[in-house]
Design an enzyme around this catalytic site. Structure first.
Site, short mmCIF file in Angstrom:
data_model
loop_
_atom_site.label_atom_id
_atom_site.label_comp_id
_atom_site.label_asym_id
_atom_site.label_seq_id
_atom_site.Cartn_x
_atom_site.Cartn_y
_atom_site.Cartn_z
N LEU A 49 7.56 4.10 4.17
CA LEU A 49 7.32 5.17 3.21
C LEU A 49 6.58 4.56 2.03
O LEU A 49 6.91 3.47 1.57
CB LEU A 49 8.63 5.78 2.72
CG LEU A 49 9.34 6.82 3.61
CD1 LEU A 49 10.69 7.18 3.01
CD2 LEU A 49 8.49 8.06 3.79
N ASP A 50 5.57 5.27 1.52
CA ASP A 50 4.84 4.79 0.35
C ASP A 50 5.77 4.67 -0.85
O ASP A 50 6.79 5.37 -0.92
CB ASP A 50 3.71 5.76 0.01
CG ASP A 50 2.60 5.74 1.04
OD1 ASP A 50 2.50 4.76 1.79
OD2 ASP A 50 1.83 6.73 1.10
N PRO A 51 5.43 3.81 -1.82
CA PRO A 51 6.25 3.72 -3.04
C PRO A 51 6.45 5.06 -3.75
O PRO A 51 7.51 5.30 -4.33
CB PRO A 51 5.46 2.74 -3.92
CG PRO A 51 4.74 1.86 -2.94
CD PRO A 51 4.37 2.78 -1.81
N LEU A 52 5.45 5.96 -3.69
CA LEU A 52 5.56 7.26 -4.35
C LEU A 52 6.30 8.29 -3.50
O LEU A 52 6.43 9.45 -3.91
CB LEU A 52 4.17 7.79 -4.71
CG LEU A 52 3.44 7.02 -5.81
CD1 LEU A 52 2.09 7.67 -6.12
CD2 LEU A 52 4.28 6.92 -7.08
N ALA A 53 6.77 7.88 -2.32
CA ALA A 53 7.54 8.79 -1.46
C ALA A 53 9.02 8.41 -1.52
O ALA A 53 9.38 7.25 -1.73
CB ALA A 53 7.04 8.71 -0.02
#
Length: 328
Positions: A49-53
């Site tokens: 998962l992306d850091p912003l997710a």
């Protein structure tokens, strides 16, 4: 006064932790923190998962890492917000703004576009991704200001539900729920929907609410894990066989289990099955007339063909013994 550093004493830990990944951490950073809190020797995750997710991130420890690849193929469900009228370099709120356009689409156009993106579609992977080209991740090309050719990939959007919509005002946006196949880039989906609406767009929120059979209601947070005692942390782990939910169970006796763990095929009256989860009493587990039979323990996976049980991924006898000792 000199501060002394404390070395964490690692230990064998086996099982699956369903983590609600927080905003701002990469999947690997979240994994490493959970691994440190559990003092686990070996750990891995089942897709990034992306850091912003935020949201559901199954973490595998010990023997569970042998089956983490199976879960990469699972369908995923996300909730996301697409900011319309603004394009960024990365397709999300982390990237610099590269274009702005007025939002002039109607409600009917939004519904029509969402219908168009439901079902099998082709996606060109974003430059800001970990996919590799000539052995080099795409995001490294992007950091150097390069754009390379990427082949479109076939993915399936099983469901694309409009949860909320705001087409007027300073921040027009769509809030969506997406259930999709593996390999789907939600950032790319948001950008493509924005382009189809004639205004462009980028993600300002992304949360994974489910992956395979696991959903957010089953997850724990790093804060809760940190507040737990050591015993409570281990108690949060789900058994390794939770990753084999789609496999047909096969039970062996002690003799058959020992041979199976040695990689020897077993004969039986099993129908042909492409995926089986094999259970046995485990090495050293014995019962008497006055004692209950030992609880079956996972030995590994395999398949059955022509009346034979053919071993696939196997746990080691040491791993099985450690799992039995933890259970008791």
């Amino acid at each position: 006064m000199q501060r002394l550093s404390t070395r964490v004493q690692r230990r064998p830990v086996h099982g699956v932790l369903l983590l609600d990944k927080p905003l701002g951490l990469s999947s690997n950073q979240a994994l490493q923190k959970a691994k440190w809190l559990l003092r686990a020797e070996k750990a891995g995750h089942t897709g990034t998962l992306d850091p912003l997710a935020t949201g559901v991130l199954p973490l595998c420890f010990g023997a569970a890492t042998k089956f983490s690849q199976l879960h990469l193929d699972a369908d995923k469900t996300y909730e996301t917000t697409v900011r319309l009228g603004v394009k960024t370099r990365t397709g999300d709120a982390e990237g610099e703004v590269i274009e702005t356009r007025p939002v002039t689409c109607s409600v009917g156009q939004v519904v029509e576009v969402l219908d168009r993106f439901t079902g099998p579609i082709e996606q060109v992977p974003p430059m800001h991704s970990a996919l590799k080209k000539d052995g080099k991740p795409l995001y490294e090309y992007a950091r150097d200001g390069e754009t390379v050719e990427r082949e479109a990939r076939h993915v399936v959007i099983h469901e694309l539900e409009l949860l909320d919509m705001q087409l007027q005002g300073e921040a027009p946006q769509l809030r969506l729920r997406v259930r999709c196949s593996k390999g789907t880039y939600i950032r790319t989906l948001g950008e493509d929907i924005g382009e189809a609406l004639g205004c462009g767009g980028h993600l300002i929120m992304l949360r994974r609410t489910a992956t395979g059979p696991f959903d957010e209601s089953q997850c724990t947070t790093l804060e809760a894990l940190e507040a737990d005692s050591e015993a409570q942390r281990v108690a949060r782990l789900l058994p390794v066989d939770i990753l084999l939910g789609g496999h047909t169970p096969v039970a062996l006796d002690a003799e058959g289990a020992g041979r199976f763990l040695s990689g020897v095929r077993r004969r039986g009256n099993w129908p042909d099955q492409g995926q089986v989860a094999v259970f046995g009493p485990g090495p050293g587990a014995e019962s008497s007339e006055n004692e209950p039979s030992p609880r079956p323990v996972l030995l590994g996976s395999g398949h059955t063909q022509g009346g034979e049980l053919i071993p696939g991924r196997l746990l080691s006898p040491i791993e099985i013994q450690q799992i039995l000792e933890t259970a008791t």
